[in-house]
Design a protein around this motif. Structure first.
Motif, PDB file in Angstrom:
ATOM      1  N   ARG A  52      40.747  41.687  48.606  1.00 16.81           N
ATOM      2  CA  ARG A  52      41.911  41.544  47.610  1.00 16.81           C
ATOM      3  C   ARG A  52      43.167  42.224  47.878  1.00 16.81           C
ATOM      4  O   ARG A  52      44.227  41.497  47.713  1.00 16.81           O
ATOM      5  CB  ARG A  52      41.311  42.257  46.342  1.00 16.81           C
ATOM      6  CG  ARG A  52      42.215  41.873  45.137  1.00 16.81           C
ATOM      7  CD  ARG A  52      41.441  42.578  43.774  1.00 16.81           C
ATOM      8  NE  ARG A  52      41.597  43.940  44.102  1.00 16.81           N
ATOM      9  CZ  ARG A  52      40.520  44.700  43.230  1.00 16.81           C
ATOM     10  NH1 ARG A  52      39.765  44.097  42.483  1.00 16.81           N
ATOM     11  NH2 ARG A  52      40.640  45.904  43.280  1.00 16.81           N
ATOM     12  N   ARG A  53      43.295  43.214  48.658  1.00 21.79           N
ATOM     13  CA  ARG A  53      44.482  43.936  49.091  1.00 21.79           C
ATOM     14  C   ARG A  53      45.135  43.107  49.998  1.00 21.79           C
ATOM     15  O   ARG A  53      46.310  43.055  50.164  1.00 21.79           O
ATOM     16  CB  ARG A  53      44.269  45.113  49.701  1.00 21.79           C
ATOM     17  CG  ARG A  53      45.352  45.907  50.090  1.00 21.79           C
ATOM     18  CD  ARG A  53      45.330  47.415  50.480  1.00 21.79           C
ATOM     19  NE  ARG A  53      44.507  48.228  49.478  1.00 21.79           N
ATOM     20  CZ  ARG A  53      43.410  48.699  49.895  1.00 21.79           C
ATOM     21  NH1 ARG A  53      42.801  48.326  50.878  1.00 21.79           N
ATOM     22  NH2 ARG A  53      42.807  49.381  48.908  1.00 21.79           N
ATOM     23  N   GLU A  55      45.232  39.686  49.726  1.00 21.41           N
ATOM     24  CA  GLU A  55      46.101  38.909  49.204  1.00 21.41           C
ATOM     25  C   GLU A  55      47.099  39.261  48.281  1.00 21.41           C
ATOM     26  O   GLU A  55      48.285  38.570  48.121  1.00 21.41           O
ATOM     27  CB  GLU A  55      45.069  38.092  48.473  1.00 21.41           C
ATOM     28  CG  GLU A  55      44.264  37.244  49.561  1.00 21.41           C
ATOM     29  CD  GLU A  55      42.807  36.902  48.460  1.00 21.41           C
ATOM     30  OE1 GLU A  55      42.552  37.131  47.590  1.00 21.41           O
ATOM     31  OE2 GLU A  55      41.858  36.137  49.241  1.00 21.41           O
ATOM     32  N   GLN A  56      46.938  40.605  47.852  1.00 23.34           N
ATOM     33  CA  GLN A  56      47.862  41.266  46.762  1.00 23.34           C
ATOM     34  C   GLN A  56      48.146  42.412  47.304  1.00 23.34           C
ATOM     35  O   GLN A  56      47.821  43.420  46.570  1.00 23.34           O
ATOM     36  CB  GLN A  56      47.369  41.111  45.556  1.00 23.34           C
ATOM     37  CG  GLN A  56      46.899  39.753  44.864  1.00 23.34           C
ATOM     38  CD  GLN A  56      46.133  39.960  43.911  1.00 23.34           C
ATOM     39  OE1 GLN A  56      44.970  40.693  43.916  1.00 23.34           O
ATOM     40  NE2 GLN A  56      45.918  39.278  42.852  1.00 23.34           N
ATOM     41  N   VAL A  59      49.886  44.748  44.701  1.00 19.21           N
ATOM     42  CA  VAL A  59      49.134  45.407  43.564  1.00 19.21           C
ATOM     43  C   VAL A  59      48.493  46.547  43.753  1.00 19.21           C
ATOM     44  O   VAL A  59      47.839  47.338  42.892  1.00 19.21           O
ATOM     45  CB  VAL A  59      48.370  44.129  42.960  1.00 19.21           C
ATOM     46  CG1 VAL A  59      47.806  44.585  41.670  1.00 19.21           C
ATOM     47  CG2 VAL A  59      49.270  42.874  42.898  1.00 19.21           C
ATOM     48  N   ASP A  60      47.694  46.666  45.042  1.00 21.53           N
ATOM     49  CA  ASP A  60      46.460  47.434  45.358  1.00 21.53           C
ATOM     50  C   ASP A  60      46.743  48.161  46.477  1.00 21.53           C
ATOM     51  O   ASP A  60      46.524  48.014  47.660  1.00 21.53           O
ATOM     52  CB  ASP A  60      45.420  46.422  45.655  1.00 21.53           C
ATOM     53  CG  ASP A  60      44.167  46.941  45.289  1.00 21.53           C
ATOM     54  OD1 ASP A  60      44.124  48.156  44.702  1.00 21.53           O
ATOM     55  OD2 ASP A  60      43.045  46.245  45.431  1.00 21.53           O
TER      56      ASP A  60
ATOM     57  N   ARG B 353      43.331  45.713  55.143  1.00 21.62           N
ATOM     58  CA  ARG B 353      43.701  44.527  54.528  1.00 21.62           C
ATOM     59  C   ARG B 353      42.687  43.445  55.039  1.00 21.62           C
ATOM     60  O   ARG B 353      43.201  43.103  56.153  1.00 21.62           O
ATOM     61  CB  ARG B 353      45.279  44.080  54.809  1.00 21.62           C
ATOM     62  CG  ARG B 353      46.180  44.988  53.972  1.00 21.62           C
ATOM     63  CD  ARG B 353      47.456  44.646  53.922  1.00 21.62           C
ATOM     64  NE  ARG B 353      48.061  44.571  55.336  1.00 21.62           N
ATOM     65  CZ  ARG B 353      48.726  45.545  55.730  1.00 21.62           C
ATOM     66  NH1 ARG B 353      48.639  46.945  55.288  1.00 21.62           N
ATOM     67  NH2 ARG B 353      49.027  45.746  57.064  1.00 21.62           N
TER      68      ARG B 353
END
Lengths: 321, 653
Positions: A52-53, A55-56, A59-60, B353
């Motif tokens: 998720r990080r 992709e965003q 936010v994260d 990431r």
């Protein structure tokens, strides 16, 4: 097939030792399963968070290395404690296993051969000793001492419902105590690779009440009755005149060979060839007709006996109760 | 000489270096290669071929065991097959494939022009290849070993194995010992002495650390099995009685010696796997792997502790209880360094990431399978439980989970990750995903039921079992699972081969990774780097500033290699590396003749001394000053680039 339904399963204990090992197994299995599930759950979570990080990123924000160090150190400490606990459980169980013994216990010398088990029930009076093979009778509810040795290569004695393995090592005699807490027939098998027919080196442990056991022992001590029918007499003649007697023993006759298993009370045993074939007329005849067919590579040589001779021989062997 | 190098400088150097470092071409030239990439490629392809052969053997065993009382294979052939399967997987696949990966990538990752002792490495490949051909020739001639990959005495002695089968096993071991020792010393020397300036110990990539630890383990463990195989041959050939209990020899002595090698062997296979995992996880998570010092310390600790567990293979022999408890403790404790590494990888993924690439998919499969295998490993460390599990299918399940999980899954990830560097082409993401799921599901179908079979009384190494044992259903399931694995491997092979034509161009650094092998072209030139990059961090391709210097001053017209100090990789001296040569190949032929003939007669030791002497003399023949027209060995090699020649600003490339 479910766990524990078999007469040869570590999950189906019939004796003190197998029972304690089964308990330890459940402790180990339970603990490691919990650890496995937790670690994989955390991993899955980490994959979700890390992905998720990507992709965003805004936010994260990533956790600090200080926090990660704390988490990794904490996990390491927990690991150490779990391992110490499991070690303790292991050592404790081992102590219980080693505690089984008794004075004047029934002692059975087991010698491994390629590919069968020689059994000798020890007694201070030589005439009361019993020779047998592949079918181990023991009384229930009392410790029995097994003295293990090998005549050729390394074998391993293993009846999972009673206890773990113990190797039979040439040049050494080792001992192990076993105890069956309930009557039954428990299958066992050689567990150390011992050559061509390692797969056909099984045995059974017949656990029975003291009276029954004594009855069996007396019967084994007795010399088998002389052949009765003509067929049996002819069979005995075949046995003694042919090469059989140079390898096999039958008490009360001139056959005293020690290469193969004793046949004195062959008819009292359920199987032949170390659990390769049943000790029926058919099984015995098949094994004698071509020893290399059911158990290729075993040391019984081929023979030229006629069908009639084999029938007579089998009739004789079946009379050896 | 502080000016930035121009493109025309680089082009001139490229042409000169290509001339200087090229391996000879043509059929005969093929036997003279000394380039570590060429030899590494050969190692990888040969080892993978043996993997496939041993996999076919495994499939045959699974067919035989699919139902009770099956007569697909005879007892004799089954025993030959399981022995050859195990021996091949351990000695001809797992160790060489990891070493092949090291041969190809360690010099690139440390920024070296070449591997140390290139001729020795060439020799090692031929020994490995000839050993493998020898084993399989014997197998197809019905003389394959049939006494297990551990060849316990006295079963493997002349009395019980009068054929040459046990000798074939023992000499195959000798072949692979020689090969892996040669690679191990070359890798250690490369990693310690040929690192590019700036790559201090704390900046060595984890994969290289894993190769260092593994190589040291090879150096310390292999001599034990060398004693085994040699004294077995002596017992069999000239009637020494090391292991014969009938003449005062000792059977358990073999087990101690063998497992003193045999257990470290497991870590020799698994540690490079963890090095791969650290590499792929770091790249996929796009961050330096978390806990680099912990991971490196864990590798080293595993390397040491790996030598203190061997007795857990012998719990059933009846050793003293106190001694057994020591080995229970060490067997369980080794889970701690492995656990630490796993925690660090999870932390890396969590804080990175993450991009789920195909290599990462294989690594995630590794986590599932290896951790499960580690759990059963802790279980079998407990003596009472081990007495039940030992030599049963439970153990078969355990070590396949550990070895396939710990080595083969990372290896497939490594193929996907690094093949683009080797071939210049990317593998297919779609086919890679399909083959991953097939192998992953097939693996668990095959091996998970074996845990239950083992505890339900099924021993290892039996060629058949009666129907009334109740083992039939789970064995059938395992066989079906094996078919699924085979399908997955076929998909992978199709993917790998077709990628050579249809794969997308990889470019220099398709994964945006951080280590130096990605700083050169794909495939790399024969001299690795036109300008050897120096480094200022452990992740040079991420952290190096654009004006990070490159090494200059090395000659381009001879095989000049820069040697640095172990700790800080400061300049030490430079040395001229040997030319390609056919002598290592000829020496390997002579040694092969010696090994194979000494199965039949002890006099082989005498009369093969001559060809070995001749070929090794050719190999080590000292160069005259005129050969290269520059420097004499060894003293004039100990020069350094002039201080102002050593580095030039420029982008590492």
């Amino acid at each position: 097939m479910t766990l524990g339904s078999l007469s040869h399963s570590a999950f189906n204990p019939a004796g003190l030792q197998a029972a304690r090992i089964a308990r330890l197994t459940w402790i180990l299995l339970g603990t490691t399963t919990i650890v496995f599930v937790i670690v994989l759950a955390v991993l899955a979570w980490a994959v979700v968070v890390g992905n998720r990080r990507r992709e965003q990123p805004a936010v994260d924000p990533p956790p600090s290395d200080v926090g990660l160090t704390g988490a990794v150190s904490g996990a390491a400490v927990v690991t150490v404690f779990i391992i110490i606990a499991l070690m303790g459980a292991s050592i404790w169980t081992d102590r219980v296993l080693a505690s089984l013994h008794a004075s004047n216990a029934l002692t059975i010398a087991i010698t491994g051969h390629q590919w069968w088990w020689e059994l000798q029930y020890e007694n201070n009076t030589p005439s009361l000793r019993v020779q047998s093979a592949n079918e181990l009778h023991i009384p229930t509810g009392q410790p029995v001492l097994l003295k293990l040795a090998s005549a050729d290569v390394i074998h391993s004695f293993w009846a999972p419902s009673l206890h773990g393995k113990r190797d039979l090592i040439p040049g050494y005699t080792t001992t192990v105590w076993i105890q069956a807490d309930r009557p039954g027939i428990f299958r066992g098998q050689c567990a150390e690779f011992c050559g061509r027919q390692h797969a056909h080196m099984a045995f059974s442990v017949v656990a029975e009440g003291q009276d029954q056991f004594n009855h069996w022992l007396d019967a084994q001590r007795a010399t088998p009755p002389a052949p009765v029918t003509d067929l049996e007499r002819r069979g005995q003649q075949v046995f003694l005149s042919y090469t059989c007697s140079s390898c096999h023993t039958i008490l009360g006759t001139e056959a005293h060979g020690h290469v193969g298993p004793t046949l004195t009370h062959i008819a009292s045993r359920g199987t032949i060839g170390a659990d390769t074939l049943t000790a029926t007329h058919r099984g015995l005849a098949a094994f004698i007709r071509n020893p290399q067919s059911a158990k290729p590579g075993n040391y019984m040589p081929p023979n030229t006996l006629s069908t009639a001779d084999i029938d007579a021989l089998v009739a004789y062997l079946q009379s050896l109760q | 000489m502080t000016a930035t190098r121009t493109d025309s400088d680089r082009e001139r150097d490229r042409q000169r270096l290509t001339r200087t470092w090229a391996d000879p071409q043509g059929f005969f030239g093929w036997f003279s290669h000394v380039d570590h990439k060429s030899i590494g490629r050969r190692y990888l392809i040969t080892a993978f071929t043996f993997f496939l052969l041993a996999g076919v053997l495994a499939a045959l065993m699974r067919i035989q065991l699919a139902r009770p009382d099956n007569s697909f294979l005879s007892a004799d052939l089954y025993n030959e097959i399981f022995t050859t399967h195990g021996t091949t997987m351990m000695f001809l696949f797992a160790v060489p494939v990891m070493q092949g990966l090291g041969l190809y990538f360690v010099p690139l990752m440390v920024g070296a022009r070449a591997i140390a002792f290139p001729r020795l490495v060439a020799f090692s490949y031929w020994m490995f290849l000839f050993g493998g051909i020898f084993l399989f020739s014997a197998f197809f001639a019905n003389a394959g070993p049939d006494v297990g990959w551990f060849s316990y005495v006295p079963l493997s002695l002349q009395l019980y194995t009068p054929t040459k089968r046990a000798d074939v096993w023992a000499q195959l071991i000798t072949f692979t010992e020689v090969a892996s020792l040669a690679v191990a010393v070359s890798l250690v020397t490369t990693a310690f002495k040929l690192r590019t300036p700036g790559m201090s110990l704390s900046r060595i990539p984890v994969f290289v650390w894993a190769q260092i630890v593994t190589s040291f383990m090879v150096i310390f463990a292999m001599p034990a099995v060398m004693v085994c195989s040699t004294s077995l041959i002596l017992d069999r050939l000239v009637n020494t009685h090391f292991f014969d209990p009938g003449h005062g020899g000792d059977a358990p002595l073999w087990q101690h010696l063998f497992w003193f090698f045999g257990h470290p062997e497991v870590y020799i296979i698994f540690i490079p796997g963890t090095g791969i995992v650290s590499t792929i996880v770091g790249t996929a998570a796009n961050r330096k792997v978390f806990g680099y010092p912990i991971i490196v310390a864990s590798l080293a600790l595993t390397g040491f502790m790996g030598f203190s567990l061997w007795v857990h293979h012998m719990f059933a022999t009846g050793l003293p209880h106190l001694g057994e408890h020591f080995f229970t403790a060490s067997s369980m404790m080794i889970a701690i360094p492995s656990g630490l590494q796993i925690f660090c990888w999870i932390a890396t993924i969590w804080s990175g990431r993450l991009r789920i690439t195909v290599p990462m998919l294989w690594v995630l499969g590794f986590f599932f399978i290896f951790i499960l295998g580690g759990m059963t490993g802790v279980m079998v460390g407990a003596v009472p439980f081990d007495l039940q599990a030992h030599d049963t299918f439970f153990v078969v399940a355990h070590f396949h989970y550990v070895l396939i999980g710990g080595a083969v899954f990372p290896l497939f990830g490594a193929f996907h990750y690094w093949m683009p560097k080797i071939t210049g082409r990317l593998l297919s993401k779609r086919l890679g995903t399909v083959s991953f799921w097939l192998v992953f599901i097939g693996f668990n179908l095959t091996f998970f039921p074996m845990h239950i079979l083992g505890l339900n009384g099924m021993p290892r190494r039996i060629y058949t079992y009666p129907a009334d044992t109740g083992w039939g259903a789970l064995n059938l399931l395992a066989t079906l699972g094996a078919a699924v694995i085979a399908l997955g491997v076929v998909v992978f092979i199709i993917d790998a081969i077709s990628s050579l034509w249809v794969g997308a161009e990889a470019g220099d650094n398709p994964w945006a990774a951080s280590t130096l092998e990605w700083a050169t072209t794909s495939p790399p030139p024969v001299f690795n780097f036109i300008d050897i990059p120096t480094v200022a961090s452990s992740e040079p391709l991420w952290d190096n500033p654009p004006d990070q210097p490159v090494v200059v001053g090395l000659r381009t017209d001879v095989r000049d290699v820069l040697v640095t100090y172990v700790a800080d990789a400061d300049l030490d001296h430079r040395v001229e590396f040997p030319q390609p040569s056919v002598w290592p190949f000829l020496t390997a032929l002579a040694v092969t003749g010696f090994f194979i003939n000494s199965i039949f007669t002890p006099w082989a030791v005498v009369y093969f001394a001559l060809p070995m002497f001749v070929t090794m003399t050719g190999w080590f023949w000292p160069k005259s000053g005129e050969d290269t027209g520059t420097r004499r060995w060894p003293f004039r090699a100990r020069t350094l680039p002039k201080p102002n020649e050593a580095f030039a600003p420029g982008v590492a490339r």
